[in-house]
Design a protein around this motif. Sequence first.
Motif, PDB file in Angstrom:
ATOM      1  N   ASN A   1       4.292   8.976  12.933  1.00 42.06           N
ATOM      2  CA  ASN A   1       3.146   8.821  13.818  1.00 42.06           C
ATOM      3  C   ASN A   1       1.833   9.198  13.128  1.00 42.06           C
ATOM      4  O   ASN A   1       1.063  10.033  13.621  1.00 42.06           O
ATOM      5  CB  ASN A   1       3.351   9.630  15.108  1.00 42.06           C
ATOM      6  CG  ASN A   1       2.407   9.187  16.207  1.00 42.06           C
ATOM      7  OD1 ASN A   1       1.969   8.048  16.234  1.00 42.06           O
ATOM      8  ND2 ASN A   1       2.097  10.109  17.114  1.00 42.06           N
TER       9      ASN A   1
ATOM     10  N   THR B   1      13.305  10.023   8.871  1.00 42.65           N
ATOM     11  CA  THR B   1      12.484   9.037   8.164  1.00 42.65           C
ATOM     12  C   THR B   1      13.161   8.612   6.873  1.00 42.65           C
ATOM     13  O   THR B   1      13.224   7.418   6.547  1.00 42.65           O
ATOM     14  CB  THR B   1      11.082   9.612   7.876  1.00 42.65           C
ATOM     15  OG1 THR B   1      10.480  10.018   9.106  1.00 42.65           O
ATOM     16  CG2 THR B   1      10.198   8.590   7.187  1.00 42.65           C
TER      17      THR B   1
ATOM     18  N   SER C   1      -1.504   7.474  10.506  1.00 39.65           N
ATOM     19  CA  SER C   1      -2.189   6.224  10.178  1.00 39.65           C
ATOM     20  C   SER C   1      -1.527   5.583   8.948  1.00 39.65           C
ATOM     21  O   SER C   1      -0.827   6.254   8.178  1.00 39.65           O
ATOM     22  CB  SER C   1      -3.670   6.491   9.877  1.00 39.65           C
ATOM     23  OG  SER C   1      -3.787   7.212   8.655  1.00 39.65           O
TER      24      SER C   1
ATOM     25  N   PRO D   1       4.722   1.159   6.042  1.00 40.08           N
ATOM     26  CA  PRO D   1       4.703   0.985   7.505  1.00 40.08           C
ATOM     27  C   PRO D   1       5.779   1.803   8.221  1.00 40.08           C
ATOM     28  O   PRO D   1       5.559   2.265   9.345  1.00 40.08           O
ATOM     29  CB  PRO D   1       4.960  -0.519   7.692  1.00 40.08           C
ATOM     30  CG  PRO D   1       4.657  -1.143   6.383  1.00 40.08           C
ATOM     31  CD  PRO D   1       4.910  -0.110   5.341  1.00 40.08           C
ATOM     32  N   ILE D   2       6.909   1.995   7.579  1.00 39.30           N
ATOM     33  CA  ILE D   2       7.986   2.793   8.180  1.00 39.30           C
ATOM     34  C   ILE D   2       7.553   4.250   8.325  1.00 39.30           C
ATOM     35  O   ILE D   2       7.742   4.862   9.378  1.00 39.30           O
ATOM     36  CB  ILE D   2       9.276   2.682   7.335  1.00 39.30           C
ATOM     37  CG1 ILE D   2       9.813   1.249   7.389  1.00 39.30           C
ATOM     38  CG2 ILE D   2      10.329   3.689   7.803  1.00 39.30           C
ATOM     39  CD1 ILE D   2      10.911   0.970   6.382  1.00 39.30           C
TER      40      ILE D   2
ATOM     41  N   TYR E   1       4.936   4.619  11.136  1.00 37.16           N
ATOM     42  CA  TYR E   1       5.531   4.536  12.471  1.00 37.16           C
ATOM     43  C   TYR E   1       6.361   5.782  12.793  1.00 37.16           C
ATOM     44  O   TYR E   1       6.195   6.383  13.863  1.00 37.16           O
ATOM     45  CB  TYR E   1       6.401   3.277  12.573  1.00 37.16           C
ATOM     46  CG  TYR E   1       7.142   3.180  13.882  1.00 37.16           C
ATOM     47  CD1 TYR E   1       6.486   2.790  15.044  1.00 37.16           C
ATOM     48  CD2 TYR E   1       8.496   3.502  13.957  1.00 37.16           C
ATOM     49  CE1 TYR E   1       7.159   2.719  16.254  1.00 37.16           C
ATOM     50  CE2 TYR E   1       9.179   3.429  15.161  1.00 37.16           C
ATOM     51  CZ  TYR E   1       8.508   3.043  16.305  1.00 37.16           C
ATOM     52  OH  TYR E   1       9.171   2.973  17.495  1.00 37.16           O
ATOM     53  N   MET E   2       7.235   6.175  11.880  1.00 31.79           N
ATOM     54  CA  MET E   2       8.187   7.258  12.179  1.00 31.79           C
ATOM     55  C   MET E   2       7.542   8.635  12.225  1.00 31.79           C
ATOM     56  O   MET E   2       7.999   9.506  12.960  1.00 31.79           O
ATOM     57  CB  MET E   2       9.344   7.224  11.192  1.00 31.79           C
ATOM     58  CG  MET E   2      10.172   5.943  11.366  1.00 31.79           C
ATOM     59  SD  MET E   2      11.779   6.028  10.633  1.00 31.79           S
ATOM     60  CE  MET E   2      12.595   7.186  11.701  1.00 31.79           C
TER      61      MET E   2
END
Length: 171
Positions: free
Chosen positions: A124, A65, A126, A117-118, A121-122
Amino acid sequence: MILKNILNLLDKCVIILALFQQQRYFMSYYERMIHAVLYEITSVIFAGLVLFLFTNYSMSAVSTTMLVIITVSMLWNMLFNYLFDRVFTGKREQRSMKTRMVHTLFFEGGLVLLTTPIIAYMLNVSVWAALMMDLGITFAVMVYTYVFNWIYDHARLYFVVEPVNHAVQEH
């Protein structure tokens, strides 16, 4: 003889650098790259340790990340600092605490918008959980950013500005 030639060549390079810098207080493109790389490498290590120590994620998940974040962060660093230096001109080492606080807050605020947002996503999680992680990291890195830039600006006097001034005065 060879050493003398090398020193003369380096001396001429410094003079050329001075000629290309109309004002020695602005960072060149290459110095800006060095600044960004130094900052990002050291800050990502710091931020990765903070995230690892205060969450339950593995070092590999945190590291992966942080590698993505460092890439985004380096690009943001160069763009933001270029624009900031155009607005806040003058000697960098003489910037007030208020100016440094404005710099830090806007830099980190923009970075949170890009990196939340990264993280979501990375890892997993919220967006809310990612925002909370990002804000925790950001708070720690804000202090780091302030200290890093203060040290860099003052070290720059000895490694960039003074050698250029000295070379210009000699010629």
